[in-house]
Design an enzyme around this catalytic site. Structure first.
Site, PDB file in Angstrom:
ATOM      1  N   ASP A  62       0.962  -1.352   0.063  1.00  0.00           N
ATOM      2  CA  ASP A  62      -0.171   0.013   0.034  1.00  0.00           C
ATOM      3  C   ASP A  62       0.956   1.230   0.128  1.00  0.00           C
ATOM      4  OD1 ASP A  62      -1.971   1.781   0.108  1.00  0.00           O
ATOM      5  OD2 ASP A  62      -2.550   1.439   2.079  1.00  0.00           O
ATOM      6  N   ASP A 202      -2.335   8.702  10.578  1.00  0.00           N
ATOM      7  CA  ASP A 202      -2.916   8.021   9.311  1.00  0.00           C
ATOM      8  C   ASP A 202      -4.188   7.194  10.128  1.00  0.00           C
ATOM      9  OD1 ASP A 202      -2.851   6.801   6.457  1.00  0.00           O
ATOM     10  OD2 ASP A 202      -3.196   5.069   7.927  1.00  0.00           O
ATOM     11  N   TYR A 206      -9.739   4.149  13.757  1.00  0.00           N
ATOM     12  CA  TYR A 206      -9.989   2.461  13.707  1.00  0.00           C
ATOM     13  C   TYR A 206      -9.168   1.783  14.700  1.00  0.00           C
ATOM     14  CZ  TYR A 206     -11.114   4.431   9.129  1.00  0.00           C
ATOM     15  OH  TYR A 206     -11.484   5.271   7.971  1.00  0.00           O
ATOM     16  N   GLU A 244      -6.027  12.365  10.357  1.00  0.00           N
ATOM     17  CA  GLU A 244      -6.804  11.824   9.317  1.00  0.00           C
ATOM     18  C   GLU A 244      -7.886  11.241   9.556  1.00  0.00           C
ATOM     19  OE1 GLU A 244      -6.823   9.455   5.186  1.00  0.00           O
ATOM     20  OE2 GLU A 244      -5.980   8.295   7.172  1.00  0.00           O
TER      21      GLU A 244
HETATM   22  C1  NOJ Z   1      -5.224   6.444   4.524  1.00  0.00           C
HETATM   23  C2  NOJ Z   1      -4.129   6.838   3.642  1.00  0.00           C
HETATM   24  O1  NOJ Z   1      -3.876   7.998   3.233  1.00  0.00           O
HETATM   25  C3  NOJ Z   1      -4.070   5.891   2.356  1.00  0.00           C
HETATM   26  O2  NOJ Z   1      -3.129   6.107   1.230  1.00  0.00           O
HETATM   27  C4  NOJ Z   1      -3.723   4.628   2.864  1.00  0.00           C
HETATM   28  O3  NOJ Z   1      -4.036   3.393   2.030  1.00  0.00           O
HETATM   29  C5  NOJ Z   1      -4.961   4.108   4.105  1.00  0.00           C
HETATM   30  N1  NOJ Z   1      -4.848   5.419   5.090  1.00  0.00           N
HETATM   31  C6  NOJ Z   1      -4.223   2.887   4.705  1.00  0.00           C
HETATM   32  O4  NOJ Z   1      -2.958   3.120   5.524  1.00  0.00           O
END
Ligand code: NOJ
Length: 537
Positions: A62, A202, A206, A244
Site C-alpha cells: 500500500d 493515518d 479505527y 486523518e
Molecule cells: C490513508 C492513506 O491516506 C491511504 O493512502 C492508505 O491506503 C490508508 N490510510 C491505509 O493506511
C-alpha cells in the site's frame, strides 16, 4: 494568539510523495537527498511545513502505508542519516516537517506479525486481532470496497482469521494490548528525537474494536490519542499532530478534544463540496456543511485541501451527491475508485484557470491551514491507466529533459506524464518559473496574499449569503484588527450582488489598485467565476 507554538494555525503545508519528488542518484526512485535539493523551491512557493509521506521500510503493498519496520527507512530513499540531514535542512530554511504516523496497522511482513502467526503462545500473537470465524464485528464497514469483501482474512499459518481495515497485507494492531500502545509511543519518540515537528496520523478512527459498535471513533481510541498528545507536549513541546479521520464534522470535532488531542484535523466533508460548488455553480451544500461544523478549541485548526495522494473521497457526501460527482467529474469508469475519483486537480477542473482559481480561493479563505499536494502548484495531470492510486503519484515535472528532469534513469518506478496537455514538455517547473502568469507564479502570488492577511489565517468566519441555492458565495473573515470580505461568483455569468459593507474603504487584495467604498446595500459586480478578497483599510 499568534504565539510561536501556534504556528500550525496559519501554515501552508506541502505534501511530498518521496518516491516521486526528485531522484538524486539516478536509480529511478525519488530520495531524501533529492528532496534536499528542492527545498529552496518550496521556500519560494511559501511553504511553512512539509508533510513527508511514508518513508519507512515497507514491501509497498500500500505504497508505504504498510510498514515492516517503524524505525528504518525504505532503502531506495537513502539512509537514516540522509533523512536526519533533510530534517536539519528543512529547519535551516525556517520550515517544519511532519511525517506520516501509521498507528492502525503494520505490514504482514513486520516481525511482530511474522512471529504472531507462527506461534499462538508468542507474546506477539496478542499484538493483532484474531478470531476463529470471520463473523465477528458485522457492523463494521469495508473501506476499500473495490477490492475487499471482508475485514477478516484467513491465515493458514496462524490457523485463525486476522482483522484488517485496509488491505490484507496490513493487519490491524491490537490497541487493547498495553505493549502495543507503548511500542507505538516509542516509535513516535524515535522520530521526534530525530527532530521532526510532528505527525500526520493515518487512519486514526479505527484503533480499537468493541463488539456491537461500528469500530470507529470509540472512546478508547480518543483516550489513547490524548495520551500520545500528552507525551508529545511533555517530552517534545511544540510538536503537532494532524488527524486523518475521514468522518463527519461532529465526529472529527471529537479528535480535537478540549484542545488536548489533535491540533490539526483535515476537513474531509468540505473538500468534495468545493468541487460540487464549482461544478453545480452553487455553494448551498458547502455552506450547510460549514454551518454544521462545530467550533473547535482556540489552539486547534482545520486543514483544508483539494487533492492528495488518494482518490478524491466521496465518503462524506450523500448517495445522490456521490452519483452527481461521479457523473460530472468521473465520466470514464476508470476514473472511479472505491468511493472516490482518482484524478488530479487540473484535469478535474478542465485545466481552466477560472475554475481552479475558485477552488484555491475557497481552500485559502475558508478557515484552515491549506495543504497542497505536490505537482498541483504547476497543474500536473494524472494517468488513469496506472494501478490503484498510482496515477496521481507520478514523477514531479521539473523541466523538459528526460523523465521531466525527475531522474536520469532509463526507467522510473512510475512513468512520467507525457500527454499533449499535461505532459512534462508543457507542464514543468522550469518553464513556469520564467512565465509571470504561469500556474506556479499565479499560485505563489495567491499564497503571498493569503499570508499577508491575519484575518484569512486566524479569523473567524461569518456567512453572508446562505440558503438552498448559493450561486454567489460571500462571507467575512475577521480578527480583532483585520477584516476581509470574500466573494465567489460560482457561475459562468457576470453577477451583481448587494451587500452591506461597514463604512470605510476596502482594498482588492488580488488587484491592489482597485478600491471599494463601504456602505449599506453596496453593489459588487463580479465577472464569471471571479473571486474577490476585499480587505477593510
Ligand atoms: C490513508 C492513506 O491516506 C491511504 O493512502 C492508505 O491506503 C490508508 N490510510 C491505509 O493506511
Amino acid at each position: 494568539m499568534r504565539d510561536q507554538n501556534l504556528w500550525y494555525k496559519n501554515a501552508i503545508i506541502y505534501q511530498i510523495y518521496p518516491r516521486s519528488f526528485y531522484d538524486s542518484n539516478g536509480d529511478g526512485y525519488g530520495d531524501f537527498n533529492g528532496i534536499i535539493q528542492k527545498l529552496d523551491y518550496l521556500t519560494t512557493l511559501g511553504v511553512d511545513c512539509i508533510w513527508l509521506m511514508p518513508m519507512y521500510k515497507s514491501p509497498l503493498k500500500d505504497d508505504g502505508y504498510d510498514i515492516s519496520d517503524f524505525c528504518s527507512v525504505y532503502e531506495p530513499f537513502g539512509t537514516v542519516e540522509d533523512l536526519r540531514r533533510l530534517f536539519a535542512e528543512v529547519h535551516q530554511r525556517g520550515m517544519r516537517v511532519i511525517t506520516d504516523l501509521v498507528l492502525n496497522h503494520c505490514s504482514d511482513q513486520h516481525f511482530w506479525f511474522q512471529e504472531a502467526r507462527k506461534d499462538r503462545n508468542s507474546k506477539y500473537r496478542d499484538y493483532f486481532v484474531w478470531n476463529d470465524t470471520d463473523k465477528k464485528f458485522p457492523e463494521t464497514r469495508i473501506i476499500f470496497v473495490d477490492s475487499q469483501e471482508s475485514n477478516w482474512t484467513w491465515d493458514a499459518v496462524a490457523g485463525q482469521y486476522y482483522w484488517h481495515r485496509f488491505y490484507p497485507s496490513q493487519p490491524d494492531l491490537n490497541y487493547d494490548n498495553p505493549e502495543v500502545r507503548e511500542a507505538m509511543k516509542n516509535v513516535m519518540r524515535y522520530w521526534l528525537d530525530m527532530g521532526i515537528d510532528g505527525f500526520r496520523a493515518d487512519a486514526v478512527p479505527y484503533l480499537f474494536e468493541r463488539e456491537g459498535t461500528i469500530n470507529e471513533n470509540l472512546p478508547e481510541t480518543h483516550a489513547y490519542l490524548k495520551e500520545l498528545r500528552k507525551m508529545m507536549d511533555t517530552e517534545y513541546p511544540g510538536t503537532v499532530m494532524l488527524c486523518e479521520a475521514n468522518q463527519w464534522p461532529e465526529d472529527v470535532r471529537e479528535y480535537f478534544g478540549d484542545g488536548d488531542e489533535f491540533q490539526l484535523g483535515f476537513h474531509f466533508p468540505l473538500m468534495p463540496r468545493i468541487f460540487m460548488s464549482i461544478g453545480k455553480q452553487d455553494a448551498g451544500s458547502l455552506v450547510k456543511i460549514m454551518q454544521a461544523t462545530p467550533e473547535i478549541p482556540e489552539n486547534c485548526q482545520w486543514c483544508t485541501f483539494l487533492r492528495n495522494h488518494d482518490e478524491l473521497t466521496l465518503e462524506m457526501v450523500t448517495e445522490e451527491d456521490r452519483q452527481w460527482m461521479w457523473n460530472f467529474y468521473a465520466p470514464d469508469p476508470a476514473m472511479r475508485m472505491n468511493l472516490g475519483i482518482r484524478r488530479r486537480l487540473y484535469p478535474l477542473l478542465e485545466n481552466d484557470r477560472a475554475k481552479i482559481g475558485l477552488a484555491y480561493s475557497l481552500m485559502f479563505t475558508i478557515p484552515g491551514s491549506p495543504v497542497l499536494y505536490y505537482g498541483d502548484e504547476i497543474g500536473m495531470g494524472d494517468d488513469i491507466t496506472q494501478f490503484d492510486r498510482n496515477g496521481v503519484r507520478t514523477p514531479m515535472q521539473w523541466d523538459d529533459s528526460q523523465n521531466g528532469g525527475f531522474s536520469d534513469a532509463d526507467t522510473t518506478y512510475l512513468p512520467v506524464i507525457t500527454d499533449s496537455v499535461y505532459g512534462y514538455r508543457h507542464v514543468n517547473v522550469q518553464k513556469q518559473e520564467k512565465d509571470g502568469a504561469s500556474n506556479l507564479n499565479w499560485l505563489r502570488n495567491l499564497i503571498r496574499i493569503r499570508k499577508s492577511s491575519p484575518a484569512l489565517g486566524y479569523g473567524g468566519i461569518s456567512w453572508i449569503t446562505t440558503g438552498d441555492r448559493v450561486p454567489v458565495l460571500v462571507y467575512k473573515r475577521a480578527t480583532a484588527d483585520d477584516c476581509v470580505i470574500v466573494f465567489h461568483n460560482l457561475t459562468g455569468d457576470p453577477q451583481e450582488i448587494s451587500v452591506d459593507l461597514t463604512q470605510g474603504s476596502y482594498q482588492d487584495l488580488i488587484v491592489p489598485s482597485i478600491r471599494y467604498e463601504g456602505g449599506a446595500g453596496k453593489t459588487v459586480k463580479l465577472a464569471p467565476r471571479q473571486f474577490l478578497w476585499l480587505r477593510k483599510e
